[in-house]
Design an enzyme around this catalytic site. Structure first.
Site, mmCIF file in Angstrom:
data_model
loop_
_atom_site.group_PDB
_atom_site.id
_atom_site.type_symbol
_atom_site.label_atom_id
_atom_site.label_comp_id
_atom_site.label_asym_id
_atom_site.label_seq_id
_atom_site.Cartn_x
_atom_site.Cartn_y
_atom_site.Cartn_z
ATOM 1 N N TYR A 99 -30.967 9.266 8.101
ATOM 2 C CA TYR A 99 -31.881 9.876 7.126
ATOM 3 C C TYR A 99 -32.955 10.734 7.784
ATOM 4 C CZ TYR A 99 -29.996 7.299 3.139
ATOM 5 O OH TYR A 99 -29.187 6.820 2.134
ATOM 6 N N LYS B 35 -22.624 -1.850 12.959
ATOM 7 C CA LYS B 35 -21.262 -1.416 13.336
ATOM 8 C C LYS B 35 -21.224 -1.163 14.843
ATOM 9 C CE LYS B 35 -17.036 -0.441 11.987
ATOM 10 N NZ LYS B 35 -16.129 -1.542 11.539
ATOM 11 N N ASP C 217 -18.655 -3.690 7.589
ATOM 12 C CA ASP C 217 -17.472 -3.723 6.705
ATOM 13 C C ASP C 217 -17.178 -5.161 6.275
ATOM 14 O OD1 ASP C 217 -17.075 -3.875 9.466
ATOM 15 O OD2 ASP C 217 -14.959 -3.414 9.322
ATOM 16 N N ASP D 68 -28.463 1.341 1.996
ATOM 17 C CA ASP D 68 -28.339 2.069 0.722
ATOM 18 C C ASP D 68 -27.039 1.687 0.027
ATOM 19 O OD1 ASP D 68 -27.395 5.378 -0.175
ATOM 20 O OD2 ASP D 68 -28.742 4.059 -1.283
ATOM 21 N N ASP E 283 -26.423 -1.340 -3.341
ATOM 22 C CA ASP E 283 -25.825 -0.999 -4.640
ATOM 23 C C ASP E 283 -24.653 -1.944 -4.945
ATOM 24 O OD1 ASP E 283 -27.596 1.123 -4.743
ATOM 25 O OD2 ASP E 283 -26.115 2.547 -5.484
HETATM 26 O O1 LIG Z 1 -30.403 7.091 -0.238
HETATM 27 C C1 LIG Z 1 -31.585 7.047 -0.662
HETATM 28 O O2 LIG Z 1 -32.270 6.000 -0.661
HETATM 29 C C2 LIG Z 1 -32.214 8.327 -1.229
HETATM 30 S S1 LIG Z 1 -31.463 8.733 -2.802
HETATM 31 C C3 LIG Z 1 -31.899 7.299 -3.865
HETATM 32 C C4 LIG Z 1 -31.111 6.081 -3.429
HETATM 33 O O3 LIG Z 1 -29.907 6.153 -3.203
HETATM 34 C C5 LIG Z 1 -31.790 4.795 -3.212
HETATM 35 O O4 LIG Z 1 -33.039 4.744 -3.374
HETATM 36 O O5 LIG Z 1 -31.082 3.832 -2.836
#
Ligand SMILES: O=C(O)CSCC(=O)C(=O)O
Length: 334
Positions: free
Chosen positions: A120, A171, A204, A228, A232
């Site tokens: 990033y 990794k 992984d 990130d 999710d």
């Molecule tokens: O990858 C990022 O964090 C920037 S885009 C928003 C997003 O995906 C997150 O806040 O998890």
């Protein structure tokens, strides 16, 4: 003394879930001064700048930032804000709530994502026609900082009866230099916490274990992009991104935001789930040491979720604001 909060609704459903969560925060009776600021697609279209200087100044001046969502400009807004505020730890709780369809009802861990470097740093280049590169930066300084944060968090959770374990995901078998350093520093820091267990998995494999054995985790620490992606997926095991809060924490600033984005497909329909933003508000209250207020909201939200008084994505028939009002009513009653 009022807590000064820089409020950035942003785009899409951010304009709905932030006001809804603020109603719940106000129901606690905690003294807030909300200072609104702009960021995201709409201000970019108006001014050509997605994160105006005025917004940065307000964010730096306030005690915390409460952020909704940004659309296409998300990465330019939130990644830049995290770096300006030096919020090096992105804390993402993963918890099963009663009444919500989850993989298991005993999931309760936290993902700590290094928030300032890795891929990033924006070090991308096109070095030849059709040949592009991205440089991944891993530094000892950032590693030591994030691992100490993770072990201290595990120590705090252990006081509340949790296992007292930190799991590092990396990794290093392929990224031998960058994640070789990441893993090496992890175990160096682990030696300073002999009361906390330490383990590591390849990312992984970790991606599988959050599905096959999520109940075994306490604090999971990983680098920026892996965090990130992993967070999710983890949100999916406890009901989806509509329930996923996050806290971006540094030594001087805190920024609190739902993990979800601006959800343009449902924006303006009044059906966005406010839970992730309300829970991000709970994280903000704890950061501000308003622990009683935080507990009241979490208890009220658990009741509302368990009673099915939710937005349609969770099987209910309430609007965003109606669900928030159900939470606020209970908070005022406690
Ligand atoms: O990858 C990022 O964090 C920037 S885009 C928003 C997003 O995906 C997150 O806040 O998890």
């Amino acid at each position: 003394m009022a807590h000064k909060i820089c409020v950035i609704e942003g785009d899409g459903i951010g304009k709905e879930v932030i006001p809804a969560a603020i109603k719940v925060l106000e129901a606690t009776g905690v003294d807030f001064e909300f200072i609104h600021a702009e960021a995201g697609d709409e201000v970019f279209e108006k001014t050509g700048v997605a994160l105006p200087e005025e917004t940065i100044e307000k964010a730096l001046e306030c005690d915390a930032v409460f952020f909704g969502a940004a659309g296409e400009t998300a990465a330019d807004v939130i990644v830049k804000l995290r770096q300006i505020l030096k919020t090096y730890a992105n804390v993402r709780p993963v918890k099963a709530y009663k009444g919500i369809k989850c993989l298991r009802d005993d999931i309760d861990y936290v993902i700590v994502r290094e928030n300032t470097e890795g891929l990033y740093k924006g070090l991308e280049a096109e070095i030849d026609e059709g040949v592009t590169t991205a440089t991944r930066v891993i530094t000892r300084k950032a590693c030591e900082r994030i691992f100490k944060f993770a072990f201290e968090l595990a120590r705090d959770r252990k006081k509340q009866g949790k296992e007292g374990k930190v799991t590092c995901a990396h990794k290093a078998n392929v990224l031998k230099i960058t994640d070789g350093l990441f893993k090496k520093v992890f175990y160096e820091v682990a030696e300073q916490y002999d009361d906390i267990k330490a383990e590591d998995y390849y990312i992984d494999a970790m991606n599988m274990y959050i599905i096959t054995k999520p109940q075994t985790f306490d604090v999971v620490v990983t680098s920026n992009l892996f965090g990130d992606i992993l967070s999710d997926g983890a949100a999916g095991t406890v009901g989806g991104l509509g329930l996923a809060p996050s806290a971006n924490i540094g030594d001087e600033h805190g920024l609190f935001e739902p993990v979800h984005g601006s959800a343009p497909d449902i924006a303006g329909k009044g059906i966005a789930n406010p839970t992730a933003t309300i829970l991000s508000g709970v994280l903000m209250l704890r950061y501000l040491k308003e622990f009683e207020a935080a507990d009241k909201i979490e208890r009220a939200l658990e009741e509302v979720l368990a009673e099915g008084l939710t937005t349609p994505d969770l099987g209910g028939n309430l609007t965003t604001f109606q669900m928030a009002e159900e939470v606020a009513k209970r908070v005022e009653k406690y």
